[in-house]
Design a protein around this motif. Sequence first.
Motif, PDB file in Angstrom:
ATOM      1  N   MET A  19       0.836  -1.208   0.000  1.00 61.71           N
ATOM      2  CA  MET A  19       0.000   0.000   0.000  1.00 61.71           C
ATOM      3  C   MET A  19       0.872   1.259   0.000  1.00 61.71           C
ATOM      4  N   ALA A  20       1.941   1.250   0.804  1.00 61.58           N
ATOM      5  CA  ALA A  20       2.831   2.413   0.887  1.00 61.58           C
ATOM      6  C   ALA A  20       3.571   2.650  -0.427  1.00 61.58           C
ATOM      7  N   ILE A  21       4.044   1.580  -1.065  1.00 66.71           N
ATOM      8  CA  ILE A  21       4.776   1.707  -2.333  1.00 66.71           C
ATOM      9  C   ILE A  21       3.852   2.268  -3.417  1.00 66.71           C
ATOM     10  N   LEU A  22       2.647   1.714  -3.524  1.00 70.27           N
ATOM     11  CA  LEU A  22       1.701   2.202  -4.534  1.00 70.27           C
ATOM     12  C   LEU A  22       1.291   3.642  -4.233  1.00 70.27           C
ATOM     13  N   SER A 213     -14.356   1.548  -6.130  1.00 71.34           N
ATOM     14  CA  SER A 213     -13.728   2.571  -6.977  1.00 71.34           C
ATOM     15  C   SER A 213     -13.129   1.920  -8.218  1.00 71.34           C
ATOM     16  N   GLU A 214     -12.782   2.757  -9.188  1.00 70.52           N
ATOM     17  CA  GLU A 214     -12.165   2.237 -10.409  1.00 70.52           C
ATOM     18  C   GLU A 214     -10.642   2.367 -10.376  1.00 70.52           C
ATOM     19  N   GLY A 215     -10.105   2.763  -9.236  1.00 67.22           N
ATOM     20  CA  GLY A 215      -8.648   2.917  -9.130  1.00 67.22           C
ATOM     21  C   GLY A 215      -7.941   1.587  -9.307  1.00 67.22           C
ATOM     22  N   LYS A 216      -6.960   1.569 -10.182  1.00 63.89           N
ATOM     23  CA  LYS A 216      -6.208   0.332 -10.459  1.00 63.89           C
ATOM     24  C   LYS A 216      -5.528  -0.194  -9.192  1.00 63.89           C
ATOM     25  N   PHE A 217      -4.887   0.709  -8.442  1.00 61.98           N
ATOM     26  CA  PHE A 217      -4.190   0.292  -7.231  1.00 61.98           C
ATOM     27  C   PHE A 217      -5.183  -0.105  -6.139  1.00 61.98           C
ATOM     28  N   ALA A 218      -6.296   0.596  -6.068  1.00 59.84           N
ATOM     29  CA  ALA A 218      -7.336   0.261  -5.084  1.00 59.84           C
ATOM     30  C   ALA A 218      -7.851  -1.154  -5.336  1.00 59.84           C
ATOM     31  N   GLN A 219      -8.095  -1.473  -6.604  1.00 53.68           N
ATOM     32  CA  GLN A 219      -8.589  -2.806  -6.958  1.00 53.68           C
ATOM     33  C   GLN A 219      -7.563  -3.891  -6.613  1.00 53.68           C
ATOM     34  N   TYR A 220      -6.304  -3.605  -6.912  1.00 55.69           N
ATOM     35  CA  TYR A 220      -5.241  -4.567  -6.602  1.00 55.69           C
ATOM     36  C   TYR A 220      -5.181  -4.824  -5.102  1.00 55.69           C
ATOM     37  N   LEU A 221      -5.179  -3.755  -4.314  1.00 58.58           N
ATOM     38  CA  LEU A 221      -5.047  -3.901  -2.853  1.00 58.58           C
ATOM     39  C   LEU A 221      -6.232  -4.646  -2.256  1.00 58.58           C
ATOM     40  N   CYS A 222      -7.408  -4.432  -2.799  1.00 57.98           N
ATOM     41  CA  CYS A 222      -8.586  -5.139  -2.266  1.00 57.98           C
ATOM     42  C   CYS A 222      -8.461  -6.647  -2.443  1.00 57.98           C
ATOM     43  N   LYS A 223      -7.686  -7.082  -3.452  1.00 56.00           N
ATOM     44  CA  LYS A 223      -7.438  -8.518  -3.645  1.00 56.00           C
ATOM     45  C   LYS A 223      -6.610  -9.094  -2.496  1.00 56.00           C
ATOM     46  N   MET A 314      -6.887   7.119   0.761  1.00 56.81           N
ATOM     47  CA  MET A 314      -8.075   6.752  -0.027  1.00 56.81           C
ATOM     48  C   MET A 314      -8.116   7.478  -1.371  1.00 56.81           C
ATOM     49  N   GLU A 315      -7.910   8.780  -1.328  1.00 56.78           N
ATOM     50  CA  GLU A 315      -7.996   9.581  -2.572  1.00 56.78           C
ATOM     51  C   GLU A 315      -6.968   9.122  -3.586  1.00 56.78           C
ATOM     52  N   ARG A 316      -5.745   8.935  -3.121  1.00 57.03           N
ATOM     53  CA  ARG A 316      -4.661   8.614  -4.078  1.00 57.03           C
ATOM     54  C   ARG A 316      -4.807   7.214  -4.652  1.00 57.03           C
ATOM     55  N   LEU A 317      -5.284   6.271  -3.838  1.00 56.39           N
ATOM     56  CA  LEU A 317      -5.461   4.912  -4.349  1.00 56.39           C
ATOM     57  C   LEU A 317      -6.681   4.820  -5.270  1.00 56.39           C
ATOM     58  N   MET A 318      -7.726   5.561  -4.941  1.00 63.49           N
ATOM     59  CA  MET A 318      -8.933   5.507  -5.769  1.00 63.49           C
ATOM     60  C   MET A 318      -8.730   6.237  -7.116  1.00 63.49           C
ATOM     61  N   ASN A 319      -7.795   7.193  -7.131  1.00 63.61           N
ATOM     62  CA  ASN A 319      -7.534   7.940  -8.363  1.00 63.61           C
ATOM     63  C   ASN A 319      -6.351   7.385  -9.161  1.00 63.61           C
ATOM     64  N   SER A 320      -6.015   6.132  -8.893  1.00 58.17           N
ATOM     65  CA  SER A 320      -4.857   5.548  -9.573  1.00 58.17           C
ATOM     66  C   SER A 320      -5.260   4.920 -10.903  1.00 58.17           C
TER      67      SER A 320
END
Length: 320
Positions: A19-22, A213-223, A314-320
Amino acid sequence: MGSVKKIIIDTDPGIDDAMAILLALQSPEVEVIGLTTIFGNVYTTLATRNALHLLEVAGRTDIPVAEGSHMTIMKGTKLRIADFVHGADGLGNQNFAPPKGKPIEQSAAAFLVKQANLYPGKVTVVALGPLTNIALAIQMDPGFSKNIEQIVLLGGAFSVNGNVNSAAEANIFGDPEAADIVFTCGADILAIGINVTHQVVLTDADRDKLSRSEGKFAQYLCKILDVYFSYHHDAYDTRGVYLHDPTTLLAAVDPSLLTYTEGIVRVQTSGITRGLTIFDNKKKRFAEVTEWCEKPTVKVAVTVDAPAVVKLVMERLMNS
Protein backbone atom coordinates in the motif's frame (compact mmCIF):
# COMPACT_ATOMS: atom_id res chain seq x y z
CA MET A 1 4.99 23.42 -3.69
CA GLY A 2 8.70 22.75 -3.12
CA SER A 3 10.88 20.62 -5.35
CA VAL A 4 10.09 16.93 -5.72
CA LYS A 5 11.80 14.86 -3.00
CA LYS A 6 13.88 11.86 -4.09
CA ILE A 7 13.08 8.82 -1.95
CA ILE A 8 14.37 5.27 -1.61
CA ILE A 9 11.93 2.89 0.07
CA ASP A 10 13.59 0.18 2.18
CA THR A 11 10.87 -2.43 2.36
CA ASP A 12 9.78 -5.97 3.30
CA PRO A 13 6.51 -6.33 1.31
CA GLY A 14 4.13 -7.07 3.14
CA ILE A 15 0.57 -5.89 2.53
CA ASP A 16 0.91 -2.46 4.14
CA ASP A 17 4.29 -2.08 2.40
CA ALA A 18 2.48 -2.72 -0.89
CA MET A 19 0.00 0.00 0.00
CA ALA A 20 2.83 2.41 0.89
CA ILE A 21 4.78 1.71 -2.33
CA LEU A 22 1.70 2.20 -4.53
CA LEU A 23 0.83 5.33 -2.54
CA ALA A 24 4.36 6.70 -3.14
CA LEU A 25 3.97 6.15 -6.88
CA GLN A 26 0.73 8.17 -6.72
CA SER A 27 2.33 11.05 -4.78
CA PRO A 28 3.59 13.87 -7.01
CA GLU A 29 5.60 15.32 -4.09
CA VAL A 30 8.10 12.44 -4.26
CA GLU A 31 10.15 10.61 -6.89
CA VAL A 32 10.88 6.98 -6.03
CA ILE A 33 14.45 6.40 -7.22
CA GLY A 34 14.75 2.85 -5.90
CA LEU A 35 13.47 0.10 -3.66
CA THR A 36 15.79 -1.80 -1.33
CA THR A 37 14.60 -5.02 0.27
CA ILE A 38 14.94 -6.53 3.71
CA PHE A 39 13.55 -9.41 5.80
CA GLY A 40 10.66 -8.74 8.17
CA ASN A 41 7.18 -9.55 6.93
CA VAL A 42 8.84 -12.16 4.67
CA TYR A 43 12.40 -13.37 4.02
CA THR A 44 14.58 -11.07 1.92
CA THR A 45 14.40 -13.19 -1.27
CA LEU A 46 10.60 -13.04 -1.21
CA ALA A 47 10.68 -9.33 -0.32
CA THR A 48 12.70 -8.75 -3.50
CA ARG A 49 10.29 -10.81 -5.58
CA ASN A 50 7.33 -8.88 -4.14
CA ALA A 51 9.00 -5.50 -4.73
CA LEU A 52 9.63 -6.41 -8.39
CA HIS A 53 6.05 -7.68 -8.71
CA LEU A 54 4.60 -4.45 -7.29
CA LEU A 55 6.60 -2.33 -9.72
CA GLU A 56 5.27 -4.47 -12.58
CA VAL A 57 1.71 -4.01 -11.32
CA ALA A 58 2.33 -0.25 -11.25
CA GLY A 59 3.98 -0.18 -14.68
CA ARG A 60 7.17 1.24 -13.11
CA THR A 61 9.82 -1.34 -13.95
CA ASP A 62 12.17 1.60 -14.61
CA ILE A 63 12.68 1.82 -10.82
CA PRO A 64 15.64 -0.31 -9.65
CA VAL A 65 15.33 -2.89 -6.87
CA ALA A 66 18.42 -3.67 -4.79
CA GLU A 67 18.33 -6.80 -2.64
CA GLY A 68 19.29 -6.32 0.99
CA SER A 69 20.73 -8.38 3.78
CA HIS A 70 19.55 -11.91 4.50
CA MET A 71 20.78 -11.73 8.10
CA THR A 72 20.93 -9.24 10.96
CA ILE A 73 23.83 -6.84 11.46
CA MET A 74 25.29 -9.31 14.00
CA LYS A 75 25.06 -12.12 11.38
CA GLY A 76 22.01 -13.65 13.03
CA THR A 77 20.00 -15.95 10.76
CA LYS A 78 17.16 -16.86 13.13
CA LEU A 79 14.79 -14.22 11.77
CA ARG A 80 11.27 -13.38 12.89
CA ILE A 81 8.99 -13.44 9.84
CA ALA A 82 5.39 -12.16 10.04
CA ASP A 83 3.81 -14.43 7.43
CA PHE A 84 0.88 -15.00 9.81
CA VAL A 85 0.03 -11.31 9.33
CA HIS A 86 0.58 -10.96 5.58
CA GLY A 87 0.19 -14.49 4.20
CA ALA A 88 2.87 -17.04 3.24
CA ASP A 89 3.65 -15.06 0.07
CA GLY A 90 3.55 -11.72 1.90
CA LEU A 91 0.75 -10.52 -0.35
CA GLY A 92 -2.40 -12.09 1.03
CA ASN A 93 -1.80 -15.64 -0.31
CA GLN A 94 -2.64 -14.63 -3.88
CA ASN A 95 0.33 -16.55 -5.34
CA PHE A 96 0.94 -14.08 -8.15
CA ALA A 97 3.06 -15.18 -11.12
CA PRO A 98 6.79 -14.55 -10.66
CA PRO A 99 7.91 -11.11 -11.82
CA LYS A 100 9.91 -10.84 -15.05
CA GLY A 101 12.32 -8.29 -13.59
CA LYS A 102 15.49 -8.95 -11.62
CA PRO A 103 17.22 -6.97 -8.86
CA ILE A 104 20.30 -4.94 -9.77
CA GLU A 105 23.76 -6.35 -9.03
CA GLN A 106 24.45 -3.83 -6.23
CA SER A 107 23.53 -4.72 -2.67
CA ALA A 108 20.94 -2.55 -0.90
CA ALA A 109 23.61 -0.94 1.32
CA ALA A 110 25.87 -0.18 -1.67
CA PHE A 111 22.92 1.28 -3.59
CA LEU A 112 21.98 3.50 -0.62
CA VAL A 113 25.56 4.76 -0.29
CA LYS A 114 25.87 5.40 -4.03
CA GLN A 115 22.61 7.37 -4.27
CA ALA A 116 23.47 9.43 -1.17
CA ASN A 117 26.84 10.30 -2.75
CA LEU A 118 25.26 10.99 -6.14
CA TYR A 119 22.65 13.38 -4.69
CA PRO A 120 24.15 14.65 -1.41
CA GLY A 121 21.49 16.17 0.84
CA LYS A 122 18.74 15.28 -1.65
CA VAL A 123 17.73 11.67 -0.87
CA THR A 124 15.28 10.59 1.84
CA VAL A 125 15.21 6.94 2.91
CA VAL A 126 11.77 5.71 3.94
CA ALA A 127 12.55 2.62 6.03
CA LEU A 128 9.56 0.30 6.45
CA GLY A 129 11.30 -2.82 7.83
CA PRO A 130 14.15 -3.75 10.17
CA LEU A 131 17.01 -1.27 9.85
CA THR A 132 19.80 -3.67 8.80
CA ASN A 133 20.43 -2.20 5.33
CA ILE A 134 20.60 1.34 6.70
CA ALA A 135 23.05 0.29 9.44
CA LEU A 136 25.20 -1.50 6.83
CA ALA A 137 25.24 1.68 4.69
CA ILE A 138 26.39 3.66 7.76
CA GLN A 139 29.19 1.14 8.37
CA MET A 140 30.15 1.09 4.68
CA ASP A 141 30.47 4.86 4.36
CA PRO A 142 31.14 7.13 7.37
CA GLY A 143 29.78 10.03 5.28
CA PHE A 144 26.39 8.39 4.68
CA SER A 145 24.72 9.94 7.74
CA LYS A 146 25.59 13.44 6.53
CA ASN A 147 24.95 12.80 2.82
CA ILE A 148 21.44 11.48 3.30
CA GLU A 149 18.77 14.19 3.57
CA GLN A 150 16.60 12.32 6.05
CA ILE A 151 15.72 8.84 7.27
CA VAL A 152 11.99 8.48 7.93
CA LEU A 153 11.56 5.16 9.68
CA LEU A 154 8.70 3.03 10.90
CA GLY A 155 9.88 1.73 14.24
CA GLY A 156 9.50 1.78 17.97
CA ALA A 157 6.71 1.87 20.50
CA PHE A 158 7.20 5.08 22.45
CA SER A 159 5.41 4.95 25.84
CA VAL A 160 3.09 2.16 24.64
CA ASN A 161 3.32 -1.64 24.46
CA GLY A 162 5.02 -3.26 21.48
CA ASN A 163 3.33 -5.43 18.86
CA VAL A 164 5.77 -8.40 19.00
CA ASN A 165 5.59 -8.54 22.77
CA SER A 166 4.91 -6.03 25.53
CA ALA A 167 8.30 -4.36 25.07
CA ALA A 168 9.13 -4.36 21.37
CA GLU A 169 7.80 -3.18 18.03
CA ALA A 170 8.37 -5.57 15.11
CA ASN A 171 10.86 -3.61 12.97
CA ILE A 172 13.13 -2.73 15.90
CA PHE A 173 12.83 -6.26 17.31
CA GLY A 174 13.87 -7.61 13.89
CA ASP A 175 17.38 -6.17 14.35
CA PRO A 176 17.83 -4.18 17.58
CA GLU A 177 21.60 -3.73 17.12
CA ALA A 178 21.07 -2.23 13.66
CA ALA A 179 18.35 0.06 15.03
CA ASP A 180 20.66 1.38 17.76
CA ILE A 181 23.35 2.12 15.13
CA VAL A 182 20.82 4.06 13.05
CA PHE A 183 19.30 6.01 15.95
CA THR A 184 22.76 7.17 17.09
CA CYS A 185 24.37 7.82 13.67
CA GLY A 186 23.77 11.57 13.57
CA ALA A 187 21.55 11.61 10.46
CA ASP A 188 18.33 13.65 10.37
CA ILE A 189 15.96 10.94 11.63
CA LEU A 190 12.22 10.97 11.97
CA ALA A 191 10.82 7.93 13.81
CA ILE A 192 7.17 6.95 13.39
CA GLY A 193 6.25 4.51 16.15
CA ILE A 194 3.17 2.37 16.69
CA ASN A 195 2.06 4.83 19.36
CA VAL A 196 1.14 6.95 16.31
CA THR A 197 0.33 4.40 13.60
CA HIS A 198 -2.19 2.58 15.82
CA GLN A 199 -4.30 5.74 15.60
CA VAL A 200 -4.55 5.46 11.80
CA VAL A 201 -7.15 2.84 10.86
CA LEU A 202 -8.50 1.80 7.47
CA THR A 203 -11.99 0.50 8.31
CA ASP A 204 -14.16 -2.16 6.69
CA ALA A 205 -16.22 0.69 5.23
CA ASP A 206 -13.07 2.24 3.73
CA ARG A 207 -12.16 -1.09 2.15
CA ASP A 208 -15.66 -1.36 0.63
CA LYS A 209 -15.23 2.14 -0.80
CA LEU A 210 -11.88 1.17 -2.31
CA SER A 211 -13.40 -1.96 -3.87
CA ARG A 212 -16.18 0.10 -5.49
CA SER A 213 -13.73 2.57 -6.98
CA GLU A 214 -12.17 2.24 -10.41
CA GLY A 215 -8.65 2.92 -9.13
CA LYS A 216 -6.21 0.33 -10.46
CA PHE A 217 -4.19 0.29 -7.23
CA ALA A 218 -7.34 0.26 -5.08
CA GLN A 219 -8.59 -2.81 -6.96
CA TYR A 220 -5.24 -4.57 -6.60
CA LEU A 221 -5.05 -3.90 -2.85
CA CYS A 222 -8.59 -5.14 -2.27
CA LYS A 223 -7.44 -8.52 -3.64
CA ILE A 224 -4.70 -8.84 -1.03
CA LEU A 225 -6.27 -7.20 2.06
CA ASP A 226 -8.38 -10.11 3.38
CA VAL A 227 -5.56 -11.82 5.32
CA TYR A 228 -4.51 -8.51 6.87
CA PHE A 229 -8.06 -7.68 7.99
CA SER A 230 -8.52 -11.19 9.43
CA TYR A 231 -5.30 -10.90 11.44
CA HIS A 232 -6.32 -7.53 12.91
CA HIS A 233 -9.76 -8.87 13.79
CA ASP A 234 -8.25 -11.84 15.63
CA ALA A 235 -5.32 -10.02 17.28
CA TYR A 236 -6.93 -6.68 18.15
CA ASP A 237 -10.67 -7.40 17.88
CA THR A 238 -10.97 -4.48 15.48
CA ARG A 239 -12.92 -4.01 12.26
CA GLY A 240 -10.10 -2.40 10.39
CA VAL A 241 -6.32 -2.43 9.86
CA TYR A 242 -3.53 -0.17 11.10
CA LEU A 243 -1.83 1.84 8.37
CA HIS A 244 1.74 1.63 9.67
CA ASP A 245 3.66 1.87 6.39
CA PRO A 246 1.37 4.32 4.54
CA THR A 247 1.50 6.70 7.54
CA THR A 248 5.31 6.55 7.51
CA LEU A 249 5.43 7.16 3.76
CA LEU A 250 3.10 10.16 4.12
CA ALA A 251 5.31 11.54 6.92
CA ALA A 252 8.01 11.81 4.23
CA VAL A 253 5.54 13.34 1.75
CA ASP A 254 4.02 15.85 4.19
CA PRO A 255 5.68 16.07 7.64
CA SER A 256 2.95 18.50 8.82
CA LEU A 257 0.53 15.55 9.14
CA LEU A 258 2.27 14.70 12.43
CA THR A 259 3.79 16.50 15.40
CA TYR A 260 7.15 15.55 16.84
CA THR A 261 9.30 15.74 19.93
CA GLU A 262 13.08 15.63 19.93
CA GLY A 263 15.50 13.64 22.06
CA ILE A 264 17.92 10.73 22.16
CA VAL A 265 16.71 7.21 21.34
CA ARG A 266 18.59 4.06 22.34
CA VAL A 267 17.54 0.45 21.77
CA GLN A 268 17.73 -2.36 24.31
CA THR A 269 19.66 -5.25 22.75
CA SER A 270 19.35 -8.01 25.37
CA GLY A 271 17.01 -9.65 27.84
CA ILE A 272 13.23 -9.75 27.90
CA THR A 273 13.07 -6.11 26.76
CA ARG A 274 15.22 -6.72 23.65
CA GLY A 275 13.98 -4.31 20.97
CA LEU A 276 12.63 -1.73 23.45
CA THR A 277 13.06 1.87 22.23
CA ILE A 278 13.96 4.23 25.07
CA PHE A 279 13.51 7.98 24.63
CA ASP A 280 15.50 10.58 26.58
CA ASN A 281 13.90 14.02 26.39
CA LYS A 282 17.15 15.66 27.63
CA LYS A 283 15.24 17.62 30.27
CA LYS A 284 17.70 16.58 33.00
CA ARG A 285 21.46 17.06 33.03
CA PHE A 286 22.95 13.90 34.55
CA ALA A 287 26.30 14.13 36.37
CA GLU A 288 27.49 10.65 35.39
CA VAL A 289 29.11 9.84 32.05
CA THR A 290 27.00 7.08 30.46
CA GLU A 291 26.23 5.48 27.11
CA TRP A 292 23.60 8.22 26.63
CA CYS A 293 26.13 11.04 26.68
CA GLU A 294 27.09 12.92 23.52
CA LYS A 295 24.49 11.08 21.43
CA PRO A 296 22.69 12.97 18.64
CA THR A 297 18.98 13.69 18.93
CA VAL A 298 16.25 12.41 16.62
CA LYS A 299 12.64 13.42 16.04
CA VAL A 300 9.92 11.07 17.30
CA ALA A 301 6.29 11.40 16.20
CA VAL A 302 3.83 12.04 19.05
CA THR A 303 0.54 12.90 17.32
CA VAL A 304 -0.97 12.31 13.89
CA ASP A 305 -3.87 13.81 11.96
CA ALA A 306 -5.35 10.36 11.36
CA PRO A 307 -8.42 11.48 9.34
CA ALA A 308 -6.15 13.47 6.98
CA VAL A 309 -3.83 10.48 6.51
CA VAL A 310 -6.72 8.09 5.73
CA LYS A 311 -8.27 10.66 3.38
CA LEU A 312 -5.00 11.02 1.44
CA VAL A 313 -4.52 7.24 1.24
CA MET A 314 -8.08 6.75 -0.03
CA GLU A 315 -8.00 9.58 -2.57
CA ARG A 316 -4.66 8.61 -4.08
CA LEU A 317 -5.46 4.91 -4.35
CA MET A 318 -8.93 5.51 -5.77
CA ASN A 319 -7.53 7.94 -8.36
CA SER A 320 -4.86 5.55 -9.57
